[in-house]
Enzyme design. Sequence first.
Site, PDB file in Angstrom:
ATOM      1  N   LYS A  11       0.852  -1.207   0.000  1.00  0.00           N
ATOM      2  CA  LYS A  11       0.000   0.000   0.000  1.00  0.00           C
ATOM      3  C   LYS A  11       0.882   1.249   0.000  1.00  0.00           C
ATOM      4  O   LYS A  11       2.000   1.208  -0.504  1.00  0.00           O
ATOM      5  CB  LYS A  11      -0.995  -0.042   1.165  1.00  0.00           C
ATOM      6  N   HIS A  99      -8.945  -3.671  -6.046  1.00  0.00           N
ATOM      7  CA  HIS A  99      -8.805  -3.669  -4.585  1.00  0.00           C
ATOM      8  C   HIS A  99      -9.898  -2.778  -3.982  1.00  0.00           C
ATOM      9  O   HIS A  99     -10.219  -1.723  -4.533  1.00  0.00           O
ATOM     10  CB  HIS A  99      -7.411  -3.173  -4.176  1.00  0.00           C
ATOM     11  N   GLY A 177      -7.291  -4.919   7.140  1.00  0.00           N
ATOM     12  CA  GLY A 177      -6.677  -3.951   8.045  1.00  0.00           C
ATOM     13  C   GLY A 177      -7.377  -3.818   9.375  1.00  0.00           C
ATOM     14  O   GLY A 177      -7.112  -2.887  10.131  1.00  0.00           O
TER      15      GLY A 177
HETATM   16  P1  PGA Z   1      -4.415  -6.513   5.454  1.00  0.00           P
HETATM   17  O1  PGA Z   1      -4.659  -6.039   3.937  1.00  0.00           O
HETATM   18  O2  PGA Z   1      -3.579  -7.786   5.380  1.00  0.00           O
HETATM   19  O3  PGA Z   1      -3.663  -5.386   6.100  1.00  0.00           O
HETATM   20  O4  PGA Z   1      -5.741  -6.768   6.049  1.00  0.00           O
HETATM   21  C1  PGA Z   1      -4.961  -6.953   2.926  1.00  0.00           C
HETATM   22  C2  PGA Z   1      -5.182  -6.210   1.623  1.00  0.00           C
HETATM   23  O5  PGA Z   1      -5.743  -5.104   1.631  1.00  0.00           O
HETATM   24  O6  PGA Z   1      -4.773  -6.689   0.547  1.00  0.00           O
END
Ligand code: PGA
Length: 253
Positions: A11, A99, A177
Amino acid sequence: MRKRLIAGNWKMNMHWNEAMTLISELVQKESEGNWRNADVTIIPPSIYLRSAFEFLKNSGSKIELGAQNVAATENGAFTGEVSASMVHQIGTSLVLVGHSERREYFAENDEALVNKIRCVLDQNLTPLFCCGEHLDHRNSGNHESTILHQLESVVFEFTADEVSNMIIAYEPIWAIGTGETASPQQAQEMHAFIRTSIQKKFGNEVSNKLRILYGGSMNPENAAELLAQPDVDGGLIGGASIDANKFQAIIEA
Ligand code: PGA
Protein backbone atom coordinates in the site's frame (compact mmCIF):
# COMPACT_ATOMS: atom_id res chain seq x y z
CA MET A 1 -1.37 -28.79 -8.65
CA ARG A 2 -1.66 -25.05 -8.01
CA LYS A 3 1.49 -23.52 -6.58
CA ARG A 4 0.87 -21.25 -3.61
CA LEU A 5 1.35 -17.52 -4.15
CA ILE A 6 2.11 -15.14 -1.30
CA ALA A 7 1.82 -11.53 -2.41
CA GLY A 8 2.66 -8.56 -0.20
CA ASN A 9 0.66 -5.40 -0.87
CA TRP A 10 2.68 -2.63 0.75
CA LYS A 11 0.00 0.00 0.00
CA MET A 12 1.19 3.60 0.52
CA ASN A 13 3.69 2.72 3.22
CA MET A 14 7.41 3.22 3.81
CA HIS A 15 9.86 5.79 2.65
CA TRP A 16 12.73 5.06 0.34
CA ASN A 17 15.29 3.86 2.89
CA GLU A 18 12.77 1.68 4.66
CA ALA A 19 11.57 0.17 1.40
CA MET A 20 15.09 -0.70 0.27
CA THR A 21 15.93 -2.11 3.70
CA LEU A 22 12.84 -4.32 3.62
CA ILE A 23 13.71 -5.64 0.15
CA SER A 24 17.24 -6.52 1.22
CA GLU A 25 15.93 -8.20 4.39
CA LEU A 26 13.53 -10.27 2.29
CA VAL A 27 16.29 -11.33 -0.11
CA GLN A 28 18.39 -12.37 2.90
CA LYS A 29 15.52 -14.41 4.34
CA GLU A 30 14.81 -15.98 0.96
CA SER A 31 18.40 -17.22 0.76
CA GLU A 32 18.32 -18.68 4.28
CA GLY A 33 14.74 -19.91 4.49
CA ASN A 34 12.54 -22.49 2.86
CA TRP A 35 10.51 -20.66 0.24
CA ARG A 36 10.26 -23.58 -2.19
CA ASN A 37 6.54 -24.16 -1.68
CA ALA A 38 5.42 -20.67 -2.64
CA ASP A 39 5.83 -18.09 -5.34
CA VAL A 40 6.47 -14.73 -3.71
CA THR A 41 5.54 -11.33 -5.11
CA ILE A 42 5.96 -7.94 -3.48
CA ILE A 43 3.78 -5.02 -4.51
CA PRO A 44 5.48 -1.77 -3.45
CA PRO A 45 4.46 1.75 -4.43
CA SER A 46 5.10 2.21 -8.19
CA ILE A 47 7.84 4.75 -7.63
CA TYR A 48 10.00 2.01 -6.05
CA LEU A 49 9.44 -0.66 -8.70
CA ARG A 50 12.51 -0.03 -10.86
CA SER A 51 14.99 0.04 -7.98
CA ALA A 52 13.31 -3.01 -6.49
CA PHE A 53 13.63 -4.80 -9.83
CA GLU A 54 17.33 -4.01 -10.12
CA PHE A 55 18.04 -5.03 -6.55
CA LEU A 56 16.18 -8.34 -6.93
CA LYS A 57 17.81 -9.09 -10.27
CA ASN A 58 21.33 -8.32 -9.06
CA SER A 59 20.87 -10.52 -6.03
CA GLY A 60 19.52 -13.47 -8.04
CA SER A 61 16.22 -13.41 -6.11
CA LYS A 62 13.12 -15.22 -7.35
CA ILE A 63 10.82 -12.63 -5.73
CA GLU A 64 8.58 -11.09 -8.39
CA LEU A 65 7.13 -7.60 -8.54
CA GLY A 66 3.60 -6.34 -8.77
CA ALA A 67 2.08 -2.89 -9.24
CA GLN A 68 -0.73 -1.66 -7.00
CA ASN A 69 -2.56 0.11 -9.82
CA VAL A 70 -2.38 1.09 -13.47
CA ALA A 71 -4.42 3.41 -15.67
CA ALA A 72 -7.53 2.20 -17.45
CA THR A 73 -6.10 3.37 -20.76
CA GLU A 74 -2.80 2.79 -22.50
CA ASN A 75 -1.33 6.28 -22.95
CA GLY A 76 -2.13 9.93 -23.50
CA ALA A 77 -3.06 13.05 -21.62
CA PHE A 78 -3.90 11.55 -18.20
CA THR A 79 -1.87 13.56 -15.71
CA GLY A 80 -0.69 11.51 -12.77
CA GLU A 81 -1.45 8.11 -14.25
CA VAL A 82 0.95 5.23 -14.90
CA SER A 83 0.23 2.75 -17.68
CA ALA A 84 0.45 -1.04 -17.77
CA SER A 85 3.17 -0.89 -20.43
CA MET A 86 5.23 1.43 -18.21
CA VAL A 87 5.18 -0.92 -15.24
CA HIS A 88 5.77 -3.85 -17.57
CA GLN A 89 8.88 -2.29 -19.08
CA ILE A 90 10.47 -1.71 -15.70
CA GLY A 91 10.18 -5.35 -14.66
CA THR A 92 6.74 -5.84 -13.11
CA SER A 93 4.86 -9.09 -13.73
CA LEU A 94 1.53 -8.63 -11.93
CA VAL A 95 -0.98 -5.82 -11.32
CA LEU A 96 -3.67 -5.50 -8.62
CA VAL A 97 -7.08 -4.60 -10.02
CA GLY A 98 -10.26 -3.97 -8.07
CA HIS A 99 -8.80 -3.67 -4.59
CA SER A 100 -11.57 -2.43 -2.28
CA GLU A 101 -9.53 0.67 -1.39
CA ARG A 102 -9.39 1.62 -5.09
CA ARG A 103 -13.10 0.94 -5.51
CA GLU A 104 -14.02 2.92 -2.42
CA TYR A 105 -11.59 5.87 -2.27
CA PHE A 106 -10.99 6.34 -5.99
CA ALA A 107 -14.47 5.47 -7.23
CA GLU A 108 -13.24 2.77 -9.58
CA ASN A 109 -16.29 1.17 -11.17
CA ASP A 110 -16.69 -2.09 -13.04
CA GLU A 111 -16.12 -0.47 -16.41
CA ALA A 112 -12.79 0.98 -15.26
CA LEU A 113 -11.78 -2.41 -13.84
CA VAL A 114 -12.57 -4.16 -17.13
CA ASN A 115 -10.49 -1.57 -19.01
CA LYS A 116 -7.61 -1.93 -16.56
CA ILE A 117 -7.59 -5.71 -16.88
CA ARG A 118 -7.65 -5.32 -20.65
CA CYS A 119 -4.56 -3.04 -20.51
CA VAL A 120 -2.81 -5.46 -18.11
CA LEU A 121 -3.49 -8.51 -20.31
CA ASP A 122 -2.37 -6.62 -23.43
CA GLN A 123 1.06 -6.32 -21.80
CA ASN A 124 1.15 -10.04 -20.91
CA LEU A 125 1.01 -9.10 -17.25
CA THR A 126 -1.04 -11.04 -14.71
CA PRO A 127 -4.10 -9.25 -13.33
CA LEU A 128 -4.77 -10.03 -9.66
CA PHE A 129 -8.47 -9.24 -9.43
CA CYS A 130 -9.81 -8.54 -5.92
CA CYS A 131 -13.39 -9.11 -4.82
CA GLY A 132 -15.00 -8.99 -1.40
CA GLU A 133 -18.14 -8.15 0.50
CA HIS A 134 -18.94 -5.52 3.14
CA LEU A 135 -19.97 -6.66 6.60
CA ASP A 136 -23.64 -5.80 6.02
CA HIS A 137 -23.69 -8.05 2.93
CA ARG A 138 -22.40 -10.90 5.05
CA ASN A 139 -24.73 -10.21 7.95
CA SER A 140 -27.72 -10.17 5.63
CA GLY A 141 -26.65 -13.42 3.95
CA ASN A 142 -25.81 -11.71 0.65
CA HIS A 143 -22.08 -12.40 0.59
CA GLU A 144 -22.24 -14.96 -2.21
CA SER A 145 -24.49 -12.87 -4.44
CA THR A 146 -22.21 -9.84 -3.91
CA ILE A 147 -19.16 -11.80 -5.01
CA LEU A 148 -21.00 -13.34 -7.96
CA HIS A 149 -22.05 -9.89 -9.09
CA GLN A 150 -18.42 -8.66 -8.90
CA LEU A 151 -17.26 -11.66 -10.95
CA GLU A 152 -20.04 -11.30 -13.51
CA SER A 153 -19.53 -7.62 -14.09
CA VAL A 154 -15.74 -7.83 -14.54
CA VAL A 155 -14.22 -11.31 -14.92
CA PHE A 156 -17.07 -12.67 -17.04
CA GLU A 157 -16.33 -9.97 -19.63
CA PHE A 158 -13.21 -11.92 -20.64
CA THR A 159 -12.63 -15.17 -22.53
CA ALA A 160 -11.65 -18.48 -20.92
CA ASP A 161 -8.13 -18.04 -22.32
CA GLU A 162 -7.84 -14.61 -20.75
CA VAL A 163 -9.25 -15.75 -17.40
CA SER A 164 -6.71 -18.57 -17.32
CA ASN A 165 -4.06 -15.83 -17.06
CA MET A 166 -5.71 -14.16 -14.07
CA ILE A 167 -5.48 -14.63 -10.32
CA ILE A 168 -8.39 -13.80 -8.01
CA ALA A 169 -8.16 -12.62 -4.42
CA TYR A 170 -11.10 -12.99 -2.05
CA GLU A 171 -10.81 -10.10 0.39
CA PRO A 172 -13.77 -9.62 2.72
CA ILE A 173 -13.76 -5.85 3.31
CA TRP A 174 -14.60 -6.29 6.99
CA ALA A 175 -11.31 -8.17 7.42
CA ILE A 176 -8.96 -5.75 5.63
CA GLY A 177 -6.68 -3.95 8.05
CA THR A 178 -9.08 -4.62 10.91
CA GLY A 179 -7.28 -7.47 12.63
CA GLU A 180 -10.44 -9.49 12.09
CA THR A 181 -10.03 -12.50 9.78
CA ALA A 182 -12.45 -14.76 8.00
CA SER A 183 -12.42 -18.14 9.72
CA PRO A 184 -10.74 -20.89 7.71
CA GLN A 185 -14.24 -22.34 7.11
CA GLN A 186 -15.62 -19.01 5.86
CA ALA A 187 -12.62 -18.56 3.58
CA GLN A 188 -12.88 -22.09 2.19
CA GLU A 189 -16.62 -21.67 1.58
CA MET A 190 -16.11 -18.46 -0.40
CA HIS A 191 -13.11 -19.73 -2.34
CA ALA A 192 -15.05 -22.85 -3.31
CA PHE A 193 -17.95 -20.63 -4.34
CA ILE A 194 -15.66 -18.50 -6.53
CA ARG A 195 -14.10 -21.59 -8.10
CA THR A 196 -17.50 -23.12 -8.84
CA SER A 197 -18.74 -19.86 -10.37
CA ILE A 198 -15.67 -19.78 -12.63
CA GLN A 199 -16.15 -23.46 -13.46
CA LYS A 200 -19.78 -22.92 -14.51
CA LYS A 201 -18.86 -20.07 -16.80
CA PHE A 202 -15.45 -21.12 -18.16
CA GLY A 203 -15.15 -24.89 -17.54
CA ASN A 204 -13.01 -27.22 -15.47
CA GLU A 205 -9.67 -26.50 -17.02
CA VAL A 206 -9.80 -22.79 -16.16
CA SER A 207 -11.29 -23.27 -12.70
CA ASN A 208 -8.86 -26.03 -11.66
CA LYS A 209 -5.89 -23.94 -12.66
CA LEU A 210 -7.13 -20.66 -11.14
CA ARG A 211 -5.23 -19.47 -8.07
CA ILE A 212 -7.55 -17.88 -5.50
CA LEU A 213 -5.78 -15.96 -2.73
CA TYR A 214 -7.21 -14.97 0.62
CA GLY A 215 -6.68 -11.41 1.86
CA GLY A 216 -7.77 -9.72 5.08
CA SER A 217 -5.58 -9.58 8.19
CA MET A 218 -3.60 -12.70 7.32
CA ASN A 219 -0.73 -12.97 9.79
CA PRO A 220 1.80 -15.53 11.07
CA GLU A 221 -0.71 -16.81 13.64
CA ASN A 222 -3.60 -17.57 11.28
CA ALA A 223 -1.80 -18.21 7.98
CA ALA A 224 -1.18 -21.96 8.30
CA GLU A 225 -4.81 -22.80 8.94
CA LEU A 226 -6.13 -20.52 6.19
CA LEU A 227 -3.58 -21.79 3.68
CA ALA A 228 -4.40 -25.40 4.55
CA GLN A 229 -7.88 -25.03 3.03
CA PRO A 230 -8.16 -26.88 -0.29
CA ASP A 231 -9.33 -23.86 -2.29
CA VAL A 232 -7.06 -21.28 -0.66
CA ASP A 233 -4.06 -21.02 -2.97
CA GLY A 234 -2.16 -18.28 -1.20
CA GLY A 235 -2.50 -14.92 0.43
CA LEU A 236 -2.65 -11.24 -0.41
CA ILE A 237 -1.05 -9.69 2.63
CA GLY A 238 -1.24 -6.03 3.61
CA GLY A 239 -0.07 -5.02 7.08
CA ALA A 240 2.04 -8.12 7.76
CA SER A 241 3.89 -7.80 4.43
CA ILE A 242 5.88 -4.76 5.51
CA ASP A 243 7.51 -6.65 8.35
CA ALA A 244 10.14 -9.05 7.00
CA ASN A 245 9.80 -11.52 9.89
CA LYS A 246 6.02 -11.71 9.62
CA PHE A 247 6.05 -11.96 5.83
CA GLN A 248 8.60 -14.75 5.98
CA ALA A 249 6.56 -16.60 8.59
CA ILE A 250 3.53 -16.50 6.28
CA ILE A 251 5.60 -17.68 3.30
CA GLU A 252 6.86 -20.61 5.35
CA ALA A 253 3.51 -21.36 7.06
P1 PGA B 1 -4.41 -6.51 5.45
O1 PGA B 1 -4.66 -6.04 3.94
O2 PGA B 1 -3.58 -7.79 5.38
O3 PGA B 1 -3.66 -5.39 6.10
O4 PGA B 1 -5.74 -6.77 6.05
C1 PGA B 1 -4.96 -6.95 2.93
C2 PGA B 1 -5.18 -6.21 1.62
O5 PGA B 1 -5.74 -5.10 1.63
O6 PGA B 1 -4.77 -6.69 0.55
